[in-house]
Design a protein around this motif. Structure first.
Motif, PDB file in Angstrom:
ATOM      1  N   GLN A   1       0.918  -1.282  -0.089  1.00 23.83           N
ATOM      2  CA  GLN A   1      -0.080  -0.010  -0.033  1.00 23.83           C
ATOM      3  C   GLN A   1       0.800   1.354  -0.007  1.00 23.83           C
ATOM      4  O   GLN A   1       0.426   2.236  -0.692  1.00 23.83           O
ATOM      5  CB  GLN A   1      -1.032   0.107   1.252  1.00 23.83           C
ATOM      6  CG  GLN A   1      -1.959  -1.002   1.275  1.00 23.83           C
ATOM      7  CD  GLN A   1      -2.902  -0.826   2.144  1.00 23.83           C
ATOM      8  OE1 GLN A   1      -4.334  -0.403   1.851  1.00 23.83           O
ATOM      9  NE2 GLN A   1      -2.741  -0.924   3.549  1.00 23.83           N
TER      10      GLN A   1
ATOM     11  N   GLU B   1      -3.982   2.509  -6.443  1.00 24.63           N
ATOM     12  CA  GLU B   1      -5.172   1.580  -5.717  1.00 24.63           C
ATOM     13  C   GLU B   1      -6.093   0.873  -6.960  1.00 24.63           C
ATOM     14  O   GLU B   1      -6.405  -0.358  -6.688  1.00 24.63           O
ATOM     15  CB  GLU B   1      -6.252   2.735  -5.158  1.00 24.63           C
ATOM     16  CG  GLU B   1      -6.985   2.051  -4.049  1.00 24.63           C
ATOM     17  CD  GLU B   1      -8.152   1.247  -4.717  1.00 24.63           C
ATOM     18  OE1 GLU B   1      -8.878   0.398  -4.049  1.00 24.63           O
ATOM     19  OE2 GLU B   1      -8.590   1.875  -5.942  1.00 24.63           O
TER      20      GLU B   1
ATOM     21  N   VAL C   1      -2.162   4.149  -0.396  1.00 24.52           N
ATOM     22  CA  VAL C   1      -3.244   3.888  -1.162  1.00 24.52           C
ATOM     23  C   VAL C   1      -4.575   3.911  -0.071  1.00 24.52           C
ATOM     24  O   VAL C   1      -5.507   3.996  -0.620  1.00 24.52           O
ATOM     25  CB  VAL C   1      -3.371   2.833  -2.176  1.00 24.52           C
ATOM     26  CG1 VAL C   1      -2.164   3.253  -3.260  1.00 24.52           C
ATOM     27  CG2 VAL C   1      -3.103   1.505  -1.545  1.00 24.52           C
TER      28      VAL C   1
END
Length: 284
Positions: free
Chosen positions: A108, A267, A127
């Motif tokens: 992430q 994302e 994200v």
């Protein structure tokens, strides 16, 4: 809070029906050959060696696989053009600002680094922030659904197409570490929202590693030290100088736009990868 993806799908559009055709494997008939007599040309392949005859764990698996396939195709088709434009803009800003990128697939967090004079600058964002919208778009949709015909007609005049409906923005949090040799580091916590970079906290650490290390020991040390006052308690003029300080190091308006675009771009890419990995697991 809903994600931007959920918001975009909540906008009325032409419905996409899911093909519910039967995908259940046909049941093969048992061999009619006598046990003592071997057929010269077997009609059916061996059950034990062919993956085509693998039974699903449950009947719902087949419909789930069909839905996952549909979702992957939809996301790739609907996001292809936006992703291309975002990637071009992101790459341009990163190159212009001389930023180096650490972006690991499946993770992430994104880390940007650069040198500025005798400083090493490290900017981190995630994200996960895309799920933190500033408002719930379903509230407006619910109100529209309950409005009378006159309100509906007025709304139709105000909003001509889906492209006129802008999704709510999400706060993108930045962790900014600025290091100088033999002088420790500053750790600046900030957030980007609605085109504005807001400084929330400014800390100084004599050991630069404390500012960005992710180990439990360094994190405990970081939390135990005085972090400075909340930025909102600072003199407004002093806070304005901090904004200029960051802007001169490349964290300008273009950079802020790039960060929000990068979060949305990554994302979406991670979501498609997640769909594909989940589908492979269900189908295995």
């Amino acid at each position: 809070m809903l994600s931007l993806r959920a918001f975009s799908r909540s906008i009325p559009r032409v419905s996409r029906s899911v093909a519910r055709t039967s995908l259940r494997p046909a049941v093969l008939p048992k061999s009619i050959a006598q046990p003592w007599k071997q057929a010269s040309k077997p009609i059916y392949a061996s059950f034990s060696t062919s993956s085509a005859f693998r039974e699903p764990a449950a009947e719902g698996d087949i419909e789930l696989l069909a839905k996952l396939d549909e979702e992957v195709k939809h996301e790739k088709a609907s996001g292809a053009e936006d992703a291309k434009e975002q990637k071009t803009s992101i790459d341009y800003t990163l190159k212009a600002g001389e930023w180096e990128v650490k972006d690991v697939a499946g993770e992430q967090e994104v880390v940007l680094t650069k040198k500025f004079g005798n400083e090493k600058i490290r900017v981190t964002f995630t994200v996960a922030d895309i799920n933190n919208l500033s408002e719930d778009p379903m509230d407006d949709l619910h109100d529209d659904a309950l409005s009378d015909e006159a309100d509906f007609q007025q709304s139709s005049r105000d909003v001509e197409s889906e492209d006129d409906i802008l999704p709510p923005t999400f706060p993108a949090r930045l962790s900014i570490a600025i290091e100088k040799a033999n002088s420790g580091a500053l750790l600046i916590q900030a957030v980007i929202q609605d085109g504005d970079l807001q400084v929330e906290e400014i800390s100084h650490f004599k050991e630069a590693e404390i500012a960005y290390s992710q180990t439990a020991e360094k994190d405990w040390t970081r939390q135990s030290l005085y972090a400075g006052p909340p930025a909102e308690n600072l003199d407004p003029e002093l806070l304005a100088f901090w904004g200029r300080y960051l802007e001169e190091r490349g964290l300008n308006v273009e950079f802020q736009t790039m960060v929000t675009d990068y979060i949305a771009y990554k994302e979406q890419k991670e979501y498609v990868s997640w769909l594909e990995n989940v589908r492979k697991f269900i189908a295995a």
